[in-house]
Design a protein around this motif. Structure first.
Motif, short mmCIF file in Angstrom:
data_model
loop_
_atom_site.label_atom_id
_atom_site.label_comp_id
_atom_site.label_asym_id
_atom_site.label_seq_id
_atom_site.Cartn_x
_atom_site.Cartn_y
_atom_site.Cartn_z
N THR A 202 0.62 -20.42 5.30
CA THR A 202 -0.06 -19.34 4.30
C THR A 202 -1.72 -19.67 4.28
O THR A 202 -1.88 -20.64 4.88
N PRO A 203 -2.28 -18.34 3.87
CA PRO A 203 -3.72 -18.97 3.75
C PRO A 203 -4.17 -20.03 3.15
O PRO A 203 -5.12 -20.72 3.43
N ALA A 204 -3.53 -20.54 2.00
CA ALA A 204 -3.91 -21.87 1.29
C ALA A 204 -3.86 -22.84 2.31
O ALA A 204 -4.65 -23.89 2.11
N THR A 205 -2.90 -23.01 2.93
CA THR A 205 -2.55 -23.88 3.89
C THR A 205 -3.58 -24.10 4.91
O THR A 205 -4.20 -25.42 5.16
N ARG A 206 -4.03 -22.96 5.27
CA ARG A 206 -5.03 -23.15 6.49
C ARG A 206 -6.20 -23.42 6.18
O ARG A 206 -7.16 -23.89 6.75
N ILE A 207 -6.67 -22.95 4.61
CA ILE A 207 -7.81 -23.52 4.02
C ILE A 207 -7.96 -24.85 3.68
O ILE A 207 -9.09 -25.37 3.97
N ILE A 208 -7.01 -25.44 3.41
CA ILE A 208 -7.05 -27.00 3.06
C ILE A 208 -7.17 -27.77 4.37
O ILE A 208 -7.78 -28.69 4.61
N ARG A 209 -6.39 -27.31 5.47
CA ARG A 209 -6.47 -27.63 6.79
C ARG A 209 -7.94 -27.72 7.28
O ARG A 209 -8.30 -28.70 7.94
#
Length: 304
Positions: A202-209
């Protein structure tokens, strides 16, 4: 035309693994289930089951038929619900889609405001952040999250309204070495054990990564799940740390320490997409206005 009830029985037989088990779950006799399957085979001209030992095994044709019937049967269910709503005088519907933290913290207030303004409205809510999270009908209002590094998303047939930019914080177990610092630099988490609250991309995962890459490391993930409440429970148990938005941290356990992140700041954009052909309806207008108020109240800042 195929008999919808026989398609439902087919799905029950495949799910249960046998005619007898399906009969028990449907409260039918095994003979009735067998008769339905024989009639469906005759209607379709397909061989639906083959003998395997003392039982039956669904053929590839039966499996494909059951899978393709899913959307049609779901549409019939929606039609039946709509007819029942109209019979009871509830002809208006509002369909909302959202990621889970907004659904938990904001949508109860949205539904209450809409129902207070239009008591006849029936509200349907679905989650949109997993591949399986598919709305039962196109959402009238769809709340989504985006990375600030990615292009803005525009959905055909929808108007886009930015609700603001929200920060991510880190959740630490009690007694953690960083518990007494005011802000945590992302690179200070490079040696930590991480709990990933999202098994989907999800976007949240990509932001954190992306924030971790900017700080020069990849997280050492020791647990991965698809629920941020469960992730916080693992933090509380001392398994590791997790990074979540402030909206998702509203109900963090009291013995979990929450600290802001910096260098770099970790942020997401929250957006409401409103169906163009529904944007002028009163329930949608009230829902959007309530969301905008809640986003401001939660401290989301306007995008610069």
């Amino acid at each position: 035309m195929l008999n919808p009830q026989r398609l439902r029985v087919l799905q029950a037989v495949i799910a249960a693994g046998s005619l007898q088990a399906a009969a028990r779950s449907l409260h039918y006799s095994p003979a009735t289930v067998s008769q339905h399957m024989a009639e469906l085979a005759r209607e379709t001209g397909l061989k639906l089951f083959v003998r395997r030992g003392r039982g039956l095994e669904a053929t590839p044709a039966a499996l494909q038929l059951a899978e393709q019937a899913e959307d049609a049967l779901a549409a019939l269910d929606r039609l039946a619900r709509s007819a029942e709503d109209m019979r009871r005088g509830h002809s208006q519907q509002l369909t909302l889609a959202s990621f889970s933290s907004a659904a938990k913290e904001w949508l109860p207030h949205v539904v209450a405001a809409v129902r207070q303004d239009s008591p006849e409205v029936i509200v349907e809510i679905s989650l949109n952040e997993t591949p399986a999270g598919r709305a039962p009908r196109p959402a009238d209002l769809d709340v989504r999250q985006e990375s600030l590094e990615a292009p803005q998303e525009h959905i055909d047939g929808y108007l886009r309204y930015s609700l603001g930019v929200e920060e991510f914080d880190v959740a630490l177990p009690a007694g953690h070495r960083l518990e007494n610092v005011e802000k945590v630099a992302v690179h200070e988490l490079s040696e930590e054990l991480w709990i990933d609250h999202d098994i989907f991309d999800t976007p949240a995962t990509r932001i954190i990564r992306s924030a971790c890459r900017a700080a020069g490391f990849a997280p050492n993930v020791v647990a991965r799940l698809d629920d941020h409440y469960a992730a916080l429970s693992l933090v509380e148990a001392g398994v590791g740390v997790t990074v979540l938005t402030r909206l998702a941290l509203q109900d963090a356990p009291p013995n979990v320490s929450i600290r802001p992140l910096h260098r770099p700041q970790v942020q997401r954009r929250v957006v409401a997409h409103v169906r163009q052909d529904r944007g002028s309806s009163r329930p949608v207008a009230v829902a959007l206005e309530t969301l905008q108020h809640l986003a401001a109240e939660a401290g989301l800042r306007p995008e610069s």
